[in-house]
Write a protein that holds these residues in place. Structure first.
Motif, mmCIF file in Angstrom:
data_model
loop_
_atom_site.group_PDB
_atom_site.id
_atom_site.type_symbol
_atom_site.label_atom_id
_atom_site.label_comp_id
_atom_site.label_asym_id
_atom_site.label_seq_id
_atom_site.Cartn_x
_atom_site.Cartn_y
_atom_site.Cartn_z
ATOM 1 N N HIS A 160 0.606 -1.062 -0.182
ATOM 2 C CA HIS A 160 0.293 -0.032 0.178
ATOM 3 C C HIS A 160 0.356 1.057 0.471
ATOM 4 O O HIS A 160 2.356 0.936 0.198
ATOM 5 N N GLY A 161 0.273 1.904 -0.256
ATOM 6 C CA GLY A 161 1.007 3.241 -0.364
ATOM 7 C C GLY A 161 1.393 4.256 -1.420
ATOM 8 O O GLY A 161 1.222 3.794 -2.836
ATOM 9 N N VAL A 162 2.005 5.213 -1.836
ATOM 10 C CA VAL A 162 2.639 5.721 -2.492
ATOM 11 C C VAL A 162 2.990 4.274 -4.044
ATOM 12 O O VAL A 162 2.896 4.430 -4.971
ATOM 13 N N MET A 163 3.719 3.544 -3.783
ATOM 14 C CA MET A 163 4.138 2.632 -4.142
ATOM 15 C C MET A 163 3.095 1.385 -4.640
ATOM 16 O O MET A 163 3.737 0.447 -4.282
ATOM 17 N N ASP A 164 2.194 0.916 -4.294
ATOM 18 C CA ASP A 164 1.030 -0.116 -4.262
ATOM 19 C C ASP A 164 1.182 -0.262 -5.363
ATOM 20 O O ASP A 164 1.226 -0.079 -6.664
ATOM 21 N N LYS A 165 1.225 -1.978 -5.155
ATOM 22 C CA LYS A 165 1.430 -2.478 -6.039
ATOM 23 C C LYS A 165 0.665 -3.390 -6.956
ATOM 24 O O LYS A 165 0.634 -3.343 -8.299
ATOM 25 N N THR A 166 -0.520 -2.195 -6.442
ATOM 26 C CA THR A 166 -1.681 -2.049 -7.650
ATOM 27 C C THR A 166 -1.993 -0.532 -8.313
ATOM 28 O O THR A 166 -2.908 -0.798 -9.063
ATOM 29 N N HIS A 167 -1.384 0.111 -8.043
ATOM 30 C CA HIS A 167 -1.066 1.207 -8.996
ATOM 31 C C HIS A 167 -0.440 0.853 -11.055
ATOM 32 O O HIS A 167 0.629 0.615 -10.852
ATOM 33 N N LEU A 168 -1.652 1.510 -11.162
ATOM 34 C CA LEU A 168 -0.924 1.506 -12.405
ATOM 35 C C LEU A 168 -0.431 2.588 -13.710
ATOM 36 O O LEU A 168 0.144 1.706 -14.437
ATOM 37 N N ARG A 169 -0.485 3.700 -12.558
ATOM 38 C CA ARG A 169 -0.164 5.558 -13.807
ATOM 39 C C ARG A 169 0.610 5.915 -12.203
ATOM 40 O O ARG A 169 -0.097 5.931 -11.010
ATOM 41 N N PHE A 170 2.044 6.475 -12.789
ATOM 42 C CA PHE A 170 2.089 7.172 -11.069
ATOM 43 C C PHE A 170 2.432 9.034 -11.604
ATOM 44 O O PHE A 170 2.320 9.450 -13.268
ATOM 45 N N PHE A 171 1.970 9.696 -10.723
ATOM 46 C CA PHE A 171 1.746 11.275 -10.794
ATOM 47 C C PHE A 171 2.485 12.085 -10.094
ATOM 48 O O PHE A 171 3.467 11.804 -8.672
ATOM 49 N N THR A 172 3.238 13.230 -10.619
ATOM 50 C CA THR A 172 3.827 13.768 -9.597
ATOM 51 C C THR A 172 2.529 15.426 -9.791
ATOM 52 O O THR A 172 1.956 15.051 -10.617
ATOM 53 N N GLY A 173 2.956 15.728 -8.741
ATOM 54 C CA GLY A 173 1.919 17.470 -8.241
ATOM 55 C C GLY A 173 1.721 17.956 -9.887
ATOM 56 O O GLY A 173 1.040 17.768 -10.348
ATOM 57 N N LYS A 174 2.742 18.302 -10.685
ATOM 58 C CA LYS A 174 3.013 18.669 -12.434
ATOM 59 C C LYS A 174 2.034 17.835 -13.443
ATOM 60 O O LYS A 174 1.470 18.412 -13.572
ATOM 61 N N SER A 175 2.299 17.125 -12.987
ATOM 62 C CA SER A 175 1.332 16.286 -13.689
ATOM 63 C C SER A 175 0.198 15.842 -13.349
ATOM 64 O O SER A 175 -0.711 15.801 -15.018
ATOM 65 N N ILE A 176 -0.282 15.754 -12.537
ATOM 66 C CA ILE A 176 -1.183 15.600 -12.448
ATOM 67 C C ILE A 176 -1.894 16.463 -12.312
ATOM 68 O O ILE A 176 -3.139 16.674 -13.024
ATOM 69 N N HIS A 177 -1.418 18.235 -11.734
ATOM 70 C CA HIS A 177 -2.356 19.790 -12.704
ATOM 71 C C HIS A 177 -2.498 19.340 -14.227
ATOM 72 O O HIS A 177 -2.967 19.559 -14.726
ATOM 73 N N ARG A 178 -1.121 18.791 -14.692
ATOM 74 C CA ARG A 178 -1.012 18.838 -17.023
ATOM 75 C C ARG A 178 -2.419 17.507 -17.008
ATOM 76 O O ARG A 178 -3.407 18.386 -17.962
#
Length: 228
Positions: A160-178
């Motif tokens: 669980h957490g930021v590197m949860d093994k079920t995450h398929l996409r990864f974001f930074t603050g900048k890329s979320i905004h974009r």
């Protein structure tokens, strides 16, 4: 809060059922402050057993709908909410009424989707004239993750957490905004949340003159409105 994915085949290869106790009934109280005060109709995508949505109903008297992948959790949510869909959120996007919801929550959901851009692109048409999408999305630049990649040369998944093994996409603050802007939204609020209490992010920032303080935040909370 629970996740939505594209198909059952993908789901079976993921470990959603063995999450830590309380994962699906977590009340994200820090996300309540982003809900517009006059919201009358709210949709919680990834509502789990309806814990957060139930609080919203109690505090605002709003009509609250939910979408939940895990059927067992969805059945519990049905006892609390006005309407609940069980299954992948993508399956129900076209069934949702247009121009209806004053707020649509995606708490820890978009990072689990194969195509979060498509989902945001469709869901915007379900918003009322002043409606907003509210999301919580992990920040891959969080210091615990970022330094693991930088110094240990490792990209290791966790339960669980930021590197949860079920995450398929990864974001930074900048890329979320974009992402929101590319899908036609105007970002009203965008900020790091659940700031780390560790001093490490500040120590890491000394050589770069404190220009990388976004590594303090494991998640970003975003509120966005569709420019109709």
């Amino acid at each position: 809060m629970l996740l939505c994915i594209i198909n059952t085949q993908s789901y079976k290869s993921m470990d959603y059922e063995n999450k830590p106790e309380g994962y699906y009934d977590n009340i994200r109280v820090e996300m309540l402050k982003y809900l517009p005060e006059d919201s009358k109709r709210v949709l919680d995508v990834g509502c789990g057993n309806g814990a957060l949505a139930e609080v919203i109903k109690e505090q605002t008297g709003a009509e609250v709908w939910g979408i939940e992948y895990m059927d067992g959790e969805a059945q519990l949510a049905k006892e609390k909410l006005d309407k609940v869909f069980s299954g992948p959120c993508e399956d129900y996007l076209d069934e949702l009424p247009d121009n209806y919801f004053d707020a649509i929550y995606f708490n820890d959901v978009l990072e689990h989707l194969v195509d979060p851009y498509m989902v945001l692109g469709k869901i915007k048409h379900k918003l009322s004239a002043d409606g907003v999408v509210i999301s919580s999305i992990p920040n891959v630049r969080y210091h615990g993750t970022f330094l693991r990649v930088l110094t240990q040369k490792d990209w290791r998944y966790d339960d669980h957490g930021v590197m949860d093994k079920t995450h398929l996409r990864f974001f930074t603050g900048k890329s979320i905004h974009r992402m929101y802007e590319e899908e036609g939204y105007t970002v009203i609020s965008h900020e790091g949340i659940n700031q780390s209490k560790s001093l490490k992010p500040y120590l890491y920032n000394i050589p770069v003159f404190f220009t990388q303080l976004d590594i303090r935040y494991p998640q970003y909370a975003t509120v966005a409105k569709f420019k109709k």
